[in-house]
Design a protein around this motif. Structure first.
Motif, PDB file in Angstrom:
ATOM      1  N   PRO A 201       0.874  -1.159  -0.006  1.00  0.00           N
ATOM      2  CA  PRO A 201       0.098  -0.145   0.075  1.00  0.00           C
ATOM      3  C   PRO A 201       0.812   1.241  -0.023  1.00  0.00           C
ATOM      4  O   PRO A 201       0.215   2.342  -0.276  1.00  0.00           O
ATOM      5  CB  PRO A 201      -0.687  -0.125   1.265  1.00  0.00           C
ATOM      6  N   GLU A 202       2.024   1.044   0.138  1.00  0.00           N
ATOM      7  CA  GLU A 202       3.206   2.289   0.363  1.00  0.00           C
ATOM      8  C   GLU A 202       4.351   1.886  -0.295  1.00  0.00           C
ATOM      9  O   GLU A 202       4.893   0.628  -0.218  1.00  0.00           O
ATOM     10  CB  GLU A 202       3.061   3.008   1.682  1.00  0.00           C
ATOM     11  N   PRO A 203       5.039   2.803  -0.692  1.00  0.00           N
ATOM     12  CA  PRO A 203       6.503   2.334  -1.420  1.00  0.00           C
ATOM     13  C   PRO A 203       7.269   1.784  -0.019  1.00  0.00           C
ATOM     14  O   PRO A 203       7.581   2.570   0.802  1.00  0.00           O
ATOM     15  CB  PRO A 203       7.083   3.623  -1.984  1.00  0.00           C
ATOM     16  N   PRO A 204       7.904   0.501  -0.107  1.00  0.00           N
ATOM     17  CA  PRO A 204       8.551   0.124   0.955  1.00  0.00           C
ATOM     18  C   PRO A 204      10.220   0.629   0.994  1.00  0.00           C
ATOM     19  O   PRO A 204      10.353   1.029  -0.181  1.00  0.00           O
ATOM     20  CB  PRO A 204       8.542  -1.424   0.702  1.00  0.00           C
ATOM     21  N   ASP A 205      10.856   0.479   2.044  1.00  0.00           N
ATOM     22  CA  ASP A 205      12.291   0.769   2.013  1.00  0.00           C
ATOM     23  C   ASP A 205      13.054  -0.493   1.675  1.00  0.00           C
ATOM     24  O   ASP A 205      14.139  -0.375   1.345  1.00  0.00           O
ATOM     25  CB  ASP A 205      12.763   1.136   3.626  1.00  0.00           C
ATOM     26  N   ALA A 206      12.444  -1.458   1.433  1.00  0.00           N
ATOM     27  CA  ALA A 206      13.174  -2.992   1.039  1.00  0.00           C
ATOM     28  C   ALA A 206      12.129  -3.913   0.502  1.00  0.00           C
ATOM     29  O   ALA A 206      11.065  -3.944   0.990  1.00  0.00           O
ATOM     30  CB  ALA A 206      13.970  -3.192   2.151  1.00  0.00           C
ATOM     31  N   VAL A 207      12.702  -4.428  -0.678  1.00  0.00           N
ATOM     32  CA  VAL A 207      11.911  -5.700  -1.193  1.00  0.00           C
ATOM     33  C   VAL A 207      12.541  -6.653  -1.123  1.00  0.00           C
ATOM     34  O   VAL A 207      13.910  -6.841  -1.197  1.00  0.00           O
ATOM     35  CB  VAL A 207      11.741  -5.100  -2.695  1.00  0.00           C
ATOM     36  N   LEU A 208      12.164  -7.893  -0.810  1.00  0.00           N
ATOM     37  CA  LEU A 208      12.655  -9.438  -0.498  1.00  0.00           C
ATOM     38  C   LEU A 208      12.135 -10.027  -1.594  1.00  0.00           C
ATOM     39  O   LEU A 208      10.896 -10.163  -1.832  1.00  0.00           O
ATOM     40  CB  LEU A 208      12.307  -9.899   0.820  1.00  0.00           C
ATOM     41  N   ALA A 209      13.087 -10.777  -2.328  1.00  0.00           N
ATOM     42  CA  ALA A 209      12.626 -11.796  -3.482  1.00  0.00           C
ATOM     43  C   ALA A 209      13.510 -12.906  -3.289  1.00  0.00           C
ATOM     44  O   ALA A 209      14.571 -13.204  -4.023  1.00  0.00           O
ATOM     45  CB  ALA A 209      12.672 -11.010  -4.917  1.00  0.00           C
ATOM     46  N   ILE A 210      13.306 -13.726  -2.257  1.00  0.00           N
ATOM     47  CA  ILE A 210      14.280 -14.835  -2.019  1.00  0.00           C
ATOM     48  C   ILE A 210      13.781 -16.049  -2.328  1.00  0.00           C
ATOM     49  O   ILE A 210      12.627 -16.353  -2.080  1.00  0.00           O
ATOM     50  CB  ILE A 210      14.309 -15.113  -0.361  1.00  0.00           C
ATOM     51  N   ASP A 211      14.513 -16.430  -3.467  1.00  0.00           N
ATOM     52  CA  ASP A 211      13.999 -17.896  -3.889  1.00  0.00           C
ATOM     53  C   ASP A 211      12.643 -18.039  -4.545  1.00  0.00           C
ATOM     54  O   ASP A 211      11.778 -18.968  -4.129  1.00  0.00           O
ATOM     55  CB  ASP A 211      14.217 -18.929  -2.682  1.00  0.00           C
TER      56      ASP A 211
ATOM     57  N   PHE B   7      16.668  -7.233  -1.883  1.00  0.00           N
ATOM     58  CA  PHE B   7      17.497  -8.706  -1.410  1.00  0.00           C
ATOM     59  C   PHE B   7      16.911  -9.481  -2.268  1.00  0.00           C
ATOM     60  O   PHE B   7      15.732  -9.645  -2.284  1.00  0.00           O
ATOM     61  CB  PHE B   7      17.155  -8.750   0.176  1.00  0.00           C
ATOM     62  N   LEU B   8      17.847 -10.087  -2.960  1.00  0.00           N
ATOM     63  CA  LEU B   8      17.567 -10.911  -4.088  1.00  0.00           C
ATOM     64  C   LEU B   8      18.492 -12.288  -3.965  1.00  0.00           C
ATOM     65  O   LEU B   8      19.405 -11.955  -3.849  1.00  0.00           O
ATOM     66  CB  LEU B   8      17.792 -10.439  -5.414  1.00  0.00           C
ATOM     67  N   ARG B   9      17.580 -13.537  -4.332  1.00  0.00           N
ATOM     68  CA  ARG B   9      18.463 -14.531  -4.312  1.00  0.00           C
ATOM     69  C   ARG B   9      17.423 -15.357  -5.359  1.00  0.00           C
ATOM     70  O   ARG B   9      16.249 -15.811  -5.263  1.00  0.00           O
ATOM     71  CB  ARG B   9      18.758 -15.227  -3.091  1.00  0.00           C
ATOM     72  N   ALA B  10      18.077 -15.792  -6.436  1.00  0.00           N
ATOM     73  CA  ALA B  10      17.355 -16.882  -7.260  1.00  0.00           C
ATOM     74  C   ALA B  10      18.491 -17.896  -8.289  1.00  0.00           C
ATOM     75  O   ALA B  10      19.613 -17.031  -8.699  1.00  0.00           O
ATOM     76  CB  ALA B  10      16.649 -15.963  -8.338  1.00  0.00           C
TER      77      ALA B  10
ATOM     78  N   HIS C 236      24.392  -2.553  -4.150  1.00  0.00           N
ATOM     79  CA  HIS C 236      24.655  -2.114  -2.987  1.00  0.00           C
ATOM     80  C   HIS C 236      26.022  -2.499  -2.552  1.00  0.00           C
ATOM     81  O   HIS C 236      26.683  -1.501  -1.731  1.00  0.00           O
ATOM     82  CB  HIS C 236      23.485  -2.312  -1.842  1.00  0.00           C
ATOM     83  N   GLU C 237      26.525  -3.578  -3.002  1.00  0.00           N
ATOM     84  CA  GLU C 237      27.824  -4.099  -2.078  1.00  0.00           C
ATOM     85  C   GLU C 237      28.523  -4.756  -3.400  1.00  0.00           C
ATOM     86  O   GLU C 237      28.244  -4.954  -4.370  1.00  0.00           O
ATOM     87  CB  GLU C 237      27.408  -5.312  -1.241  1.00  0.00           C
ATOM     88  N   ALA C 238      29.912  -4.712  -3.201  1.00  0.00           N
ATOM     89  CA  ALA C 238      30.623  -5.316  -4.028  1.00  0.00           C
ATOM     90  C   ALA C 238      30.663  -6.616  -4.580  1.00  0.00           C
ATOM     91  O   ALA C 238      30.920  -7.108  -5.687  1.00  0.00           O
ATOM     92  CB  ALA C 238      32.258  -4.710  -3.742  1.00  0.00           C
ATOM     93  N   ALA C 239      30.287  -7.331  -3.814  1.00  0.00           N
ATOM     94  CA  ALA C 239      30.134  -8.766  -3.936  1.00  0.00           C
ATOM     95  C   ALA C 239      28.986  -9.212  -3.018  1.00  0.00           C
ATOM     96  O   ALA C 239      28.845  -8.935  -2.093  1.00  0.00           O
ATOM     97  CB  ALA C 239      31.459  -9.486  -3.421  1.00  0.00           C
ATOM     98  N   PRO C 240      28.518 -10.662  -3.440  1.00  0.00           N
ATOM     99  CA  PRO C 240      28.673 -11.238  -4.814  1.00  0.00           C
ATOM    100  C   PRO C 240      28.087 -10.382  -5.952  1.00  0.00           C
ATOM    101  O   PRO C 240      27.151  -9.460  -5.583  1.00  0.00           O
ATOM    102  CB  PRO C 240      27.840 -12.319  -4.588  1.00  0.00           C
ATOM    103  N   LEU C 241      28.509 -10.750  -6.950  1.00  0.00           N
ATOM    104  CA  LEU C 241      28.080  -9.859  -8.104  1.00  0.00           C
ATOM    105  C   LEU C 241      26.899 -10.511  -8.991  1.00  0.00           C
ATOM    106  O   LEU C 241      26.229  -9.796  -9.727  1.00  0.00           O
ATOM    107  CB  LEU C 241      29.277  -9.883  -9.349  1.00  0.00           C
ATOM    108  N   SER C 242      26.631 -11.797  -8.742  1.00  0.00           N
ATOM    109  CA  SER C 242      25.291 -12.207  -9.270  1.00  0.00           C
ATOM    110  C   SER C 242      24.518 -12.856  -8.500  1.00  0.00           C
ATOM    111  O   SER C 242      24.560 -13.148  -7.437  1.00  0.00           O
ATOM    112  CB  SER C 242      25.725 -13.485 -10.154  1.00  0.00           C
ATOM    113  N   PRO C 243      23.041 -12.435  -8.754  1.00  0.00           N
ATOM    114  CA  PRO C 243      21.845 -13.043  -7.709  1.00  0.00           C
ATOM    115  C   PRO C 243      21.820 -14.665  -7.856  1.00  0.00           C
ATOM    116  O   PRO C 243      21.007 -14.988  -7.154  1.00  0.00           O
ATOM    117  CB  PRO C 243      20.872 -12.197  -8.159  1.00  0.00           C
ATOM    118  N   PHE C 244      22.523 -15.132  -8.749  1.00  0.00           N
ATOM    119  CA  PHE C 244      22.164 -16.467  -9.253  1.00  0.00           C
ATOM    120  C   PHE C 244      23.028 -17.331  -8.255  1.00  0.00           C
ATOM    121  O   PHE C 244      23.127 -18.507  -8.612  1.00  0.00           O
ATOM    122  CB  PHE C 244      22.233 -16.715 -10.782  1.00  0.00           C
ATOM    123  N   ASP C 245      23.841 -16.668  -7.376  1.00  0.00           N
ATOM    124  CA  ASP C 245      24.557 -17.554  -6.469  1.00  0.00           C
ATOM    125  C   ASP C 245      24.294 -17.338  -5.225  1.00  0.00           C
ATOM    126  O   ASP C 245      24.414 -18.435  -4.191  1.00  0.00           O
ATOM    127  CB  ASP C 245      26.322 -17.338  -6.991  1.00  0.00           C
ATOM    128  N   ALA C 246      24.235 -16.411  -4.544  1.00  0.00           N
ATOM    129  CA  ALA C 246      24.005 -16.046  -3.410  1.00  0.00           C
ATOM    130  C   ALA C 246      23.183 -14.818  -3.023  1.00  0.00           C
ATOM    131  O   ALA C 246      22.581 -14.207  -4.058  1.00  0.00           O
ATOM    132  CB  ALA C 246      25.305 -15.954  -2.415  1.00  0.00           C
TER     133      ALA C 246
END
Length: 375
Positions: free
Chosen positions: A194-204, A230-233, A262-272
Motif C-alpha cells: 500500500p506504500e513504497p517500501p524501504d526494502a523488497v525481498l525476493a528470496i528464492d 534483497f534477491l536470491r534466485a 549495493h555491495e561489491a560482492a557477490p556480483l550475481s543473484p544467481f549464486d547467493a
C-alpha cells in the motif's frame, strides 16, 4: 509429505507424544482424505500434548510449531478441497504450476516449504541470511513470494513493518496465522504494497515466477529511490524451475535498469544473496547503447592533432556496449548528481580508459541526460 510431517513433529515437540498407530496408517493411506485425516490427528495430538513456544525458538523451528497449530484446526476451504479430491492429483510439471495449485498439492507445497527451512538444505543458511537482511537500515519491507513466512516473520521479530504476498493462497493465510501467533507486524497485501517500501525481498521466488524479468521491472516501479532489494534466485536449467541462460540474462538486464549493486560482492543473484539499491533515475538502455556512437560522432567532428582522429579515435566503449560495460558510467552519473565535481567525473572516466577529449565529450553527453531519465 507424510515423512516430512513426522520429521517436523519430532522438531516441534516440547516433550514426547504418542503417535501410536499413525505411522502404520500412513503407510496404507490411499487417498488425499486419508492422508489429511492422519495429518490433522497428528497435529491435534501435538497441540494437546505440548509443542514448543514459537516465540522462544528460531524462526525455522517456530514455523514447524505453527504448522501443527494451523493444521489442528485447518481452514474449511482447505479441508473441503482435500477431502473432496477422488484421488491423489498428478504432480505439478513445473514450479510455476505448483505455485498456482490448490488443495492437496498446495498443502504438500506448504509442508515442503516449512520442512526446507527447518530441516532441509535451506536450514544451514536461512537464519544467518535473515539476520544479515535485518542488519540493514530500513523500516518497511515488501516480502514478495513470502512462502511460509520465514523471512517476513524474522523481520517482524526485528521490529520491522512487513507487507507480504504470495500467489499461493494457503501460504498467504499461513503467514498471516504465524504473524498473529507471534504478535509481529506482518500484513498480507496484494501484489503491490500500500506504500513504497524501504526494502523488497525476493528470496528464492523469481525462479517460480512465470515472467521473472517483468516482475523485477515491477519492483523498480513500486519501490522508492534509494530503497533496497534483497534477491536470491538460482534459475537452474532443470526443467522444473524457470531457468536457463536466457532467463538469467533477461532478469539481470531488468535489474540493472532500476537497481545498482549495493555491495561489491557477490556480483550475481544467481549464486547467493545480492543486495541492490534502487536507482534515483531509470536507466534508458537505448540511449546508453547510442552513447559511444554519439561520442565518436562528436569527436570525429573535431579532428585533433596527432593520431588518426575521426571515427577511428572513438570512445573506449564498443558501439554495442553491454549493460555491464555502461554500468560504470551510470554509477558515475548518479554520484555526480549527488555532488561529484566535474573534474572528478573526468578523472573517473579516464580511469575507464577514455582519453581526455573523449572524457570531456562523454561528460557533456552524460550531463545532457542521455543515459538516465526520471521515473
Amino acid at each position: 509429505m507424510l515423512r516430512q510431517i513426522f520429521e517436523l513433529a519430532s522438531l516441534a515437540l516440547e516433550r514426547p507424544v504418542s503417535i501410536g498407530g499413525l505411522d502404520a496408517r500412513a503407510a496404507g493411506a490411499q487417498s488425499p482424505a486419508a492422508v489429511f485425516d492422519i495429518v490433522q490427528e497428528l497435529a491435534a495430538r501435538l497441540v494437546r500434548g505440548g509443542v514448543r513456544d514459537p516465540g522462544r525458538e528460531p524462526v525455522s523451528v517456530a514455523g514447524a510449531v505453527a504448522l501443527f497449530a494451523y493444521l489442528a484446526d485447518p481452514p474449511e476451504w482447505l479441508s473441503q478441497a482435500v477431502r473432496q479430491a477422488p484421488a491423489f492429483p498428478p504432480a505439478p510439471h513445473s514450479a510455476v504450476e505448483e505455485a498456482r495449485a490448490s488443495g492437496y498439492v498446495a498443502l504438500a507445497a506448504l509442508v515442503q516449504n516449512v520442512w526446507e527451512h527447518a530441516l532441509g538444505e535451506e536450514s544451514r543458511t536461512n537464519e544467518a541470511m535473515a539476520a544479515r537482511i535485518a542488519g540493514f537500515d530500513f523500516t518497511t519491507a515488501f516480502d514478495f513470494g513470502c512462502g511460509a513466512g520465514h523471512y517476513g516473520i524474522a523481520l517482524g521479530r526485528a521490529g520491522r513493518r512487513v507487507f507480504a504476498w504470495d500467489v499461493d493462497r494457503l501460504k498467504r493465510e499461513f503467514t498471516a496465522f504465524r504473524a498473529d501467533q507471534e504478535g509481529v507486524d506482518v500484513r498480507i497485501v496484494g501484489e503491490a504494497p500500500p506504500e513504497p517500501p524501504d526494502a523488497v525481498l525476493a528470496i528464492d521466488v523469481l525462479d517460480h515466477a512465470e515472467a521473472p524479468a517483468e516482475t523485477v521491472a515491477a519492483f523498480g516501479r513500486l519501490a522508492r529511490p534509494g530503497s533496497l532489494l534483497f534477491l536470491r534466485a538460482l534459475f537452474p536449467d532443470d526443467g522444473w524451475h524457470v531457468g536457463g541462460d536466457g532467463i538469467r540474462h533477461a532478469v539481470w538486464s531488468a535489474l540493472h535498469q532500476s537497481y545498482r549493486r549495493h555491495e561489491a560482492a557477490p556480483l550475481s543473484p544467481f549464486d547467493a544473496l545480492v543486495v541492490m539499491t534502487r536507482r534515483r533515475r531509470r536507466v534508458d538502455w537505448d540511449a546508453a547503447r547510442q552513447l559511444p556512437i554519439r561520442v565518436r560522432a562528436d569527436i570525429g567532428a573535431r579532428p585533433r592533432s596527432g593520431g588518426r582522429g575521426g571515427a577511428a579515435a572513438g570512445a573506449g566503449l564498443p558501439t554495442d556496449a553491454s549493460h555491464g560495460e555502461v554500468e560504470g558510467l551510470v554509477a558515475l552519473l548518479e554520484e555526480m548528481r549527488e555532488g561529484m565535481e566535474t573534474e572528478e567525473l573526468l578523472r573517473r572516466l579516464q580511469a575507464l580508459g577514455l582519453r581526455q577529449r573523449e572524457s570531456e565529450v562523454m561528460v557533456r553527453h552524460l550531463l545532457e541526460g542521455l543515459i538516465l531519465a526520471p521515473y
